[in-house]
Scaffold this active site. Structure first.
Site, PDB file in Angstrom:
ATOM      1  N   LYS A 129       0.831  -1.203   0.000  1.00  0.00           N
ATOM      2  CA  LYS A 129       0.000   0.000   0.000  1.00  0.00           C
ATOM      3  C   LYS A 129       0.860   1.246   0.000  1.00  0.00           C
ATOM      4  O   LYS A 129       1.888   1.260   0.676  1.00  0.00           O
ATOM      5  CB  LYS A 129      -0.841  -0.013   1.292  1.00  0.00           C
ATOM      6  CG  LYS A 129      -1.555   1.265   1.594  1.00  0.00           C
ATOM      7  CD  LYS A 129      -1.211   1.857   2.961  1.00  0.00           C
ATOM      8  CE  LYS A 129       0.150   2.470   3.051  1.00  0.00           C
ATOM      9  NZ  LYS A 129       0.410   3.275   4.237  1.00  0.00           N
ATOM     10  N   ASP A 171       2.309   6.797  -2.724  1.00  0.00           N
ATOM     11  CA  ASP A 171       3.595   7.313  -3.227  1.00  0.00           C
ATOM     12  C   ASP A 171       4.142   6.510  -4.401  1.00  0.00           C
ATOM     13  O   ASP A 171       5.009   6.998  -5.123  1.00  0.00           O
ATOM     14  CB  ASP A 171       4.644   7.322  -2.109  1.00  0.00           C
ATOM     15  CG  ASP A 171       4.226   8.180  -0.926  1.00  0.00           C
ATOM     16  OD1 ASP A 171       3.252   8.935  -1.073  1.00  0.00           O
ATOM     17  OD2 ASP A 171       4.857   8.085   0.138  1.00  0.00           O
ATOM     18  N   TYR A 195      -3.663  15.218   0.678  1.00  0.00           N
ATOM     19  CA  TYR A 195      -4.778  14.628   1.430  1.00  0.00           C
ATOM     20  C   TYR A 195      -6.041  14.518   0.565  1.00  0.00           C
ATOM     21  O   TYR A 195      -6.867  13.651   0.804  1.00  0.00           O
ATOM     22  CB  TYR A 195      -5.044  15.455   2.703  1.00  0.00           C
ATOM     23  CG  TYR A 195      -3.806  15.500   3.584  1.00  0.00           C
ATOM     24  CD1 TYR A 195      -3.427  14.396   4.340  1.00  0.00           C
ATOM     25  CD2 TYR A 195      -2.969  16.609   3.598  1.00  0.00           C
ATOM     26  CE1 TYR A 195      -2.264  14.402   5.106  1.00  0.00           C
ATOM     27  CE2 TYR A 195      -1.810  16.630   4.360  1.00  0.00           C
ATOM     28  CZ  TYR A 195      -1.470  15.519   5.110  1.00  0.00           C
ATOM     29  OH  TYR A 195      -0.308  15.519   5.852  1.00  0.00           O
TER      30      TYR A 195
HETATM   31  P1  FBP Z   1       2.767   6.161   3.528  1.00  0.00           P
HETATM   32  O1  FBP Z   1       4.202   6.168   3.095  1.00  0.00           O
HETATM   33  O2  FBP Z   1       2.573   5.719   4.910  1.00  0.00           O
HETATM   34  O3  FBP Z   1       1.897   5.413   2.547  1.00  0.00           O
HETATM   35  O4  FBP Z   1       2.249   7.680   3.484  1.00  0.00           O
HETATM   36  C1  FBP Z   1       2.187   8.411   2.334  1.00  0.00           C
HETATM   37  C2  FBP Z   1       2.035   9.899   2.594  1.00  0.00           C
HETATM   38  O5  FBP Z   1       0.800  10.334   2.067  1.00  0.00           O
HETATM   39  C3  FBP Z   1       3.183  10.703   1.988  1.00  0.00           C
HETATM   40  O6  FBP Z   1       2.973  10.973   0.614  1.00  0.00           O
HETATM   41  C4  FBP Z   1       3.201  11.934   2.849  1.00  0.00           C
HETATM   42  O7  FBP Z   1       4.454  12.575   2.878  1.00  0.00           O
HETATM   43  C5  FBP Z   1       2.854  11.392   4.210  1.00  0.00           C
HETATM   44  O8  FBP Z   1       2.064  10.229   3.975  1.00  0.00           O
HETATM   45  C6  FBP Z   1       2.106  12.363   5.068  1.00  0.00           C
HETATM   46  O9  FBP Z   1       2.010  11.863   6.330  1.00  0.00           O
HETATM   47  P2  FBP Z   1       0.829  12.194   7.341  1.00  0.00           P
HETATM   48  O10 FBP Z   1      -0.380  11.448   6.888  1.00  0.00           O
HETATM   49  O11 FBP Z   1       1.332  11.654   8.646  1.00  0.00           O
HETATM   50  O12 FBP Z   1       0.617  13.663   7.319  1.00  0.00           O
END
Ligand code: FBP
Length: 547
Positions: free
Chosen positions: A198, A201, A420
């Site tokens: 999952k 990225d 987001y």
């Molecule tokens: P994962 O590596 O856990 O899949 O998260 C991806 C991500 O959306 C990144 O693209 C981003 O930098 C980070 O999570 C943001 O983290 P948070 O949700 O803690 O703000």
């Protein structure tokens, strides 16, 4: 709970499964495997889970399976399709034996350690089929890496009679899943651990894992909005839009969105590093494109920026590293300095080279670099508004060029950050099918007694019927890397390959896109309609698989 018309219609969508998974299956074992690098070191650390064969599921004879309970954990950042992994897993284990039960651990790996869980019944699962989000059980970023966490987890697994745990996560969570699998195997606890790939990225991929789930939907969601902005931009003809895109270090999201929308500029962090570009080089590159378009009367454009860019600019990397070290010991003194003198204070404390870079930064960014540090003392680069940093610096450069008569146009910027907005979108047909297949495959790996495997579904540019389902030993994807000063076994992160087909396709046309207005407007994800509109995989996948 009130539902939208789309939510109601979408609940009835039956995700497609690979043909081989539709009936009874048998696990066909391949040759023993090796890790991608550091074979001796990884083999030593994973004596029970190293070297296992690749698994492919093919049609087989129906068999009876004893009842079993299974646990599931969502780990890390949200990615569209997580609920379908869980519904595929649920349907898979129920098909094996209707008495099987599925337990979800709440708010990520912490739920396993803290014994926080709930049974996922058919009624609950039905509420979440084909929906975005991870809210069915929530997610979290607790790292599962210590023996006492594994033991606490085992207590509750034993109590609930859980035979296998499925960890749905990115590269780090799957590395931890493998460490957990090895630990339980070494202890002969009889608990299997299976991972699922999952992350929006897109950086968890390799020969056997073609893509991580969520990348497809997230990129399509961002591309829709980028396309809308392009059209707005081409209508008003007065703004340059600087759009930062999530994705951590890797630029896969920015590259995919560029391939979908054909912006004027898309920066690729991996290239910036490979070419050893300075911040000024990047700014000059953008300013040049602005000037060329302005000369033809086009005072508008689109720039895509990957969120990790700043870390890949060698000079910024050095500055951040010195700031980390300096503030780790001098944070109190720094905080006691009057705000309007803090910039001068930092400049006076840094090495001449880094002080010069710091002094060249706009006020806001310089402040962010010194204030927003995480609990480990690191600057949180994702919080740095790179899109504003670049546009301010481009603006300054163009003003200087104007004075010299080198720039004749107008430059006015708008800023956006997309991340987001796409992580919990309703999964595209691709992600809905892919995720359901990954979850279903995980149930088959469990039924076949496998542990330390990642669920793998391949041949994903073909129709779902022809997808190949199986399992890959997680140790196969590992190498040794330095983390917090120590060499650790980790799944190799996939950055954008500059000799890969997606980057090459982009590099071949970007100069035309920079000059002309070649925008493409992908529009919103379509869930119902012709297959060429609804079922296309990402351009990245299509180019990688040359289709
Ligand atoms: P994962 O590596 O856990 O899949 O998260 C991806 C991500 O959306 C990144 O693209 C981003 O930098 C980070 O999570 C943001 O983290 P948070 O949700 O803690 O703000």
């Amino acid at each position: 709970m009130t539902k939208s018309a789309l939510q109601i219609a979408r609940a009835a969508y039956q995700p497609k499964l690979p043909k081989a998974l539709k009936g009874a299956v048998v696990a066909k074992e391949g040759e023993p495997t090796q890790s991608v690098a550091d074979q001796e070191a990884i083999k030593k650390l994973f004596p029970n889970t190293y070297g296992m064969p690749l698994i492919q599921f093919v049609e087989g004879e129906a068999k009876e399976y004893a009842p079993m309970n299974v646990g599931v954990i969502l780990s890390g950042g949200q990615a569209p399709g997580g609920h379908n992994v869980i519904s595929g897993l649920f349907d898979g284990i129920k098909k094996l034996n209707p008495a099987n039960k599925l337990y979800g651990f709440i708010l990520g790996p912490g739920g396993l350690v803290d014994h926080n869980y709930k049974e996922l019944t058919a009624e609950i699962i039905d509420e979440y089929r084909n929906t975005g989000g991870f809210d069915i059980i929530g997610s979290g970023r607790t790292k599962l890496e210590k023996e006492d966490q594994f033991e606490k987890g085992y207590e509750i697994l034993k109590e609930l009679g859980i035979k296998a745990v499925v960890i749905i996560g990115g590269d780090d969570s799957n590395t931890n899943a493998c460490v957990l699998a090895e630990y339980y195997a070494a202890k002969k606890y009889g608990v299997q651990v299976i991972g699922c790939p999952k992350t929006i990225d897109g950086d968890l991929k390799n020969e056997m894992i073609e893509t991580s789930f969520g990348f497809d939907t997230a990129c399509k969601t961002y591309s829709e909005v980028i396309g809308n902005i392009e059209r707005d931009c081409n209508s008003a003809r007065k703004y340059w839009h600087f759009i930062k895109l999530m994705g951590r270090s890797a630029s896969h999201i920015a590259l995919e969105c560029a391939l979908q929308t054909q912006p004027n500029i898309c920066l690729i962090s991996e290239e910036v590093e490979a070419k050893n570009m300075s911040l000024d080089d990047v700014v000059t590159y953008i300013a040049n494109a602005v000037a060329v378009r302005a000369a033809e009367g086009n005072n508008f454009g689109i720039v895509l920026i990957p969120e990790g860019l700043i870390e890949f600019i060698p000079a910024m990397k050095k500055l951040i590293s010195e700031l980390n070290d300096f503030l780790a010991v001098n944070a109190e003194e720094y905080a006691s300095i009057e705000p309007n003198k803090q910039r001068e204070y930092i400049i006076s404390k840094l090495s001449a080279e880094n002080a010069a870079v710091y002094a060249s930064l706009p006020e806001g960014v310089a402040r962010q670099l010194t204030l927003d540090r995480d609990p480990h003392g690191n600057v949180q680069v994702s919080l740095i508004e790179t899109e504003k940093l670049l546009s301010e610096m481009v603006g300054k450069k163009l003003a200087a060029w104007k004075a010299e008569g080198k720039f004749v146009g107008k430059f006015s910027a708008q800023h956006h950050f997309f991340g987001y907005e796409g992580r919990c979108a309703a999964p595209s047909n691709f992600d809905a099918d892919y995720c359901y297949s990954l979850g279903y495959t995980a149930s088959m790996l469990i039924a076949n007694g496998k542990t330390g495997y990642m669920s793998s579904v391949r041949n994903t540019t073909a129709p779902a019927e022809e997808w190949i389902a199986g399992g890959v030993p997680i140790t196969m994807m590992m190498n040794m890397e330095r983390r917090h000063g120590e060499m650790k076994p980790v799944i190799q992160k996939a950055l954008v390959k500059l000799d890969g087909a997606p980057f090459k396709a982009f590099a071949a046309v970007r100069d035309v896109w920079a000059k002309e207005t070649a925008y493409v407007y992908p529009g919103p994800i379509q869930y119902f309609g012709p297959t060429e509109v609804c079922d296309q995989p990402t351009k990245t996948l299509q180019l990688e698989q040359a289709k």
